[in-house]
Design a protein around this motif. Sequence first.
Motif, PDB file in Angstrom:
ATOM      1  N   SER B  60      31.562  45.760  34.659  1.00 35.80           N
ATOM      2  CA  SER B  60      32.865  45.968  35.083  1.00 35.80           C
ATOM      3  C   SER B  60      33.915  45.236  34.634  1.00 35.80           C
ATOM      4  N   VAL B  61      33.595  43.956  35.790  1.00 36.54           N
ATOM      5  CA  VAL B  61      34.667  43.136  35.582  1.00 36.54           C
ATOM      6  C   VAL B  61      34.979  42.391  33.703  1.00 36.54           C
ATOM      7  N   THR B  64      37.625  45.250  33.009  1.00 35.20           N
ATOM      8  CA  THR B  64      39.289  45.387  33.416  1.00 35.20           C
ATOM      9  C   THR B  64      39.374  43.257  32.915  1.00 35.20           C
ATOM     10  N   MET B  67      41.895  44.703  30.176  1.00 36.71           N
ATOM     11  CA  MET B  67      42.824  44.807  30.251  1.00 36.71           C
ATOM     12  C   MET B  67      43.327  44.377  30.910  1.00 36.71           C
ATOM     13  N   LEU B  69      43.394  43.569  33.909  1.00 36.54           N
ATOM     14  CA  LEU B  69      43.477  44.186  35.757  1.00 36.54           C
ATOM     15  C   LEU B  69      42.540  44.139  36.832  1.00 36.54           C
ATOM     16  N   ILE B  70      42.101  42.707  36.741  1.00 34.48           N
ATOM     17  CA  ILE B  70      41.729  42.334  37.653  1.00 34.48           C
ATOM     18  C   ILE B  70      42.223  42.091  38.759  1.00 34.48           C
TER      19      ILE B  70
END
Lengths: 325, 523, 361
Positions: B60-61, B64, B67, B69-70
């Motif tokens: 998932s990291v 993200t 994108m 989006l972290i």
Amino acid sequence: MIPGANKEEKKRNPRLEDIKDTAKLLVKNKLALTGLIISSFYIFFAILDVIYPQYLGVGPGVVTTLTRFTGPNIVLAPPTDPTFSKGWYYFLGTTYANIPLLPAMLAALYNDIWDSAIVVGSGAVIGILVGTFSGYFGKIVDELVMRITDIFFSIPYLIFAIIMVTVLARVFAADNITIPPLTIISVSLIVIWWPTYARLTRSITLSVKSQKFIEASTASGSSRVRNVVVHVIPNVLSPVFVQISLDIGNVILLFATLAFLPLTFLNLNEFTPELGSMISSSETYMLGPGWFSAVIPAVFLLIFTISINLFGDGLRDVLDPKLRR
Amino acid sequence: MITQEEIKTEQGKVPYIEVKNLVTRFFTSKGIVKALENVSFKIYPGEVYGLVGESGCGKSVTSTSIMDLIPDPPGRILDGEIFIDNFNILSDLKSLAKIKVRSETDVKIKRNKSAIKRHNFILSKIRGNKISMIFQEPFLALNPTISIGKQISEVILLHNIIGMADSIIKRETMKTTDVDELLEQLAEINDYSMRKKIINQWTRNFGIPDLEASITSLLDHVTDQKYVAEQIAHMIEENQREINIDRIKEIRDYYTIERKIFELTLNQIQFERTGEIKKAQEAKAKIRAYKAMSKKKYFKLRLEMRFFSKRVLAIFHKEARRRVLELLTLVNLAGPEVVIDEYPHELSGGMQQRAMIAMALASNPKMLIADEPTTALDVTTQAQILELIGELNKVMGMSVLFITHDLAVIAEMCNKVGVMYAGNIVEETTTEEIFNDPKHPYTVGLMNSLPRADKKREKELKFETIPGNVPNLITPPPGCRFHPRCKFAMDICSLKKPKLTEVSENHKVACFLYSNESEDDVA
Amino acid sequence: MELKYYIIRRLLVLIPTLLGLLLLTFILLDALPKSFLIEQFVNHKLPIPAQNLEKQQAITTLGLNLSPPEQFLIYVNNLIHGNWGFMYPNSEGYGSYYSGPVLAGIMEYFPVTLEIAIFAVIFSIVIAIPLGTYIGSKPNSVSDQVGRVFSLSGYAMPTFFLALVLQIAINPYFPSFISGQGYPSYTHLSWIKSISGTEVSTPTHMLVFDSLLHGDFSLAAVAFGHLVLPVLALSYGFLAGLLRFIRAGMVDASNQEYVKTARAKGVPEKQVLRKHVRKNALLPSITVFGLVFSGLLGGAVVIEEVYDLNGLGRFGLSTVSGGYIQFFGILGTTLFFGIVLVMANLIVDVLYALMDPRIRY
């Protein structure tokens, strides 16, 4: 979200680790730390007064009324300026009736802190017991308790406090029992304050109750009362602690406000060692050169309430698992 | 879906997404979490790329991070390049913040606000437009207080104003010659499906897809060309609304300038990175000029948009709503007319995920990131959603980055697979290869933990688990992060970190059993 | 239609609460020594037989010849019929406070409280929403810390001290229309008559609104000027409370998954805050409004005392001060405060139900 961050295996006592973590985070929160340091200073004085009542000469049983500082003849006089030549009593000058401001303030602070601690402490104990047990046992008891707390929340507490204080004062006066006005206020406020804690603890109890470990504990033959004491109450403590730290300031303010209002039945006068009454008694000097006699006790009170609120707010942030990272 | 043969020959193609040496960290109170370590991979147009691994391995990291989006704080991308459609969104990474690491728990981050503002501006034009994302829990990912329709049309209004303005203008300024052109075109074609396609395109082009059905039936049943032309013209006239065309043109021009500014900003950033300072300054000057011009020329419009954006863009809202209805139909949501005005809590989990997918498709992105899109759904719904995503990939040619911990899903969906372990990609190959010939001990372990009836590998038919747990990423094991759990661990494994190297065609592994190459050697 | 039933249902639930409140107050007052209550009616300057007569009258008016349950039931019955009892002038001549029917008294005093409460609520909301949104969008920044100290000071500030400081120390420095010199006491209805010279109808009983309704803007300005300091003093605590809750709501909402979705859609940062975070942050803040409003009503007692405003708080205070306990006054004030607070909560809940699509009533 953060992979691997929470996978840490805790070998030591998890609760102790938790307290350590909390302390670490609290130290990082500068505002909360400042609040803690300043309010500890105040509380230190309050405790000092109990251990060595004679040390500052303002402890319990030493100053029950400010007339102790005025001598036998009470003369109403305007405040005098601070002076360093007459000993520490007069560092902040005198207020109305030649009362040295500094020791009078310390005596008042002593009363304010202890009385509000007693109010909040007993309110919390009653509230925790009522809230956890009614929440855990549910049914009619719970319904009844909730309706009663509803009643307490349906009126501004100051209004209720005013009525309570007046009635209690009048009742005791009729029975010829002399009770210090501050004690009357304390008793009234305990009656008013427990519902806050009952509500708070009840809602937490409900969420704890639905968790699996309670079921497991019941399945292994634990009684309901034991469940509440062993499992529910420890879970309730940390939010209650946050609430207490925020409420101490509130209750002190309530004390001061009640002392400020003209409640004639309460035998509270300008010689009651209480910050609120000291402020209202020196109100008339506020425009003149003696303004400090009203402002200093107020600021003294304000600093304490702000710092304890800062501490409580920081504590809430730190204990809130959602904001913890 | 592309076939295995195609993958082999696609080396000449340009990847739509290329991630190079991505490093992402989380600065927590307990220490620095080394979530991603030098992750690299490419996704080609039309490809479905699967990322698989245990929970907490950084899948998932990765998504993200792509994108960007972290959540910051606590996370940050520290290093690497992410090319989306040939633009490196991390070009200006170094200028965003200065990071001073004093110790694990004491990290000072000084953020550069103006650089972050520009970075966010660029990304806001890329996210949702060129690349979009769907999440694990659709219920949490949809805004509970905004209706489904509005949440979807928001994307269209953000990215497609110019396109909508064009089609509106076309529709409103339509002439009889346009109808004649259509008729002429149709006159030469007899194939029914071809005719339909032309009509469809034509109506779409002129922004009147509502009329498609009636025009088709009219053309099917009436042969008198003149009458037909009259009727169509009449229908179109009825469909035309009282719209201020100049206003729409003004809005379109305004947005065109905005787009110009965006493009120039991209240029500026690229020049800055390559060190062509003069060109960068030129671009900057141009941007400033455009901005000043836009401010001056469209002062009134900007003011109105600031305070009455709904009224100014009313026509666009209407157009977007129609497009939303189309999208909802496309993702097979039953009763789109009802769903469009409903709120997320009124839908079931599967419907919510469909709505999310519709939202992701709203501005026709070339790439979809699906972050465990089926994990939170029940089994039958899972299958439907997977089917839908597969179909979109086939029909629309959209690339998909599919993140899952479920190998069965990988087998069903993906062309290519990357296996992640503790923040690293340890193996990357085609789906076929990964099941037939897994090389990395971790992948082998993963495969063996699956109960499966694969005759080829009878030895490992028994159900096995990998010993140990995913390591704590604050203090990851040195060298190969898998070595403490590895059956074949050698001395070198705890000393050096293996590099992801190609050991056979289309098969990359990071393991010293297959190659001696180490990341540490390069550095 | 649904909403109507929801409101009716809620109102029905409120009745037992208010009855409970009355009962609690009644039990409390019942503890008062009867002789004391009776003595209050007696003018000790009169000859003994006359005093005895007065005592007899007091016993009947207070209903002390009946048992407490009977007293309570009769009182509730009277309440329903609009008879909230009487406030009696002290026979010793202490008469600076209201005497007459309790309900009429409350109706006369309440508009003043309502007026400052309305302005305080409006003022606080207008300040708290943008400020709370701003500091909540940047948690742990410098502005957040400043906001935190500001709002916690609001919790910690004794209302009476703030009022005193504004009134005594800062008032001279305010523009004269605010300090309202020349109108040392704000005697409500006589004032409007004396200023406009003629008798006017007062539909709202609130000077600012009445004068606006009559189109007398200068009077409205003067009246409003009078309210500025009380409203400021009253607002601080309320504002602080709202600010804290909105800030917490913002922090909570910004961490939600749908905010990430919004960013993933390409919504610009400002618009994320405006469209996706703010509404979701403000919604839960609505629910705590009632709680903070309770504090505001309590604060009104202090404010009215300091600023010499004849509002409901002062009315309530007058029922217990001056050496005189107004039995029916206390019951009436308690009930009315209860009604106001409970209705405020109801309105807030209805608003919440209307604004949050997730709530079905």
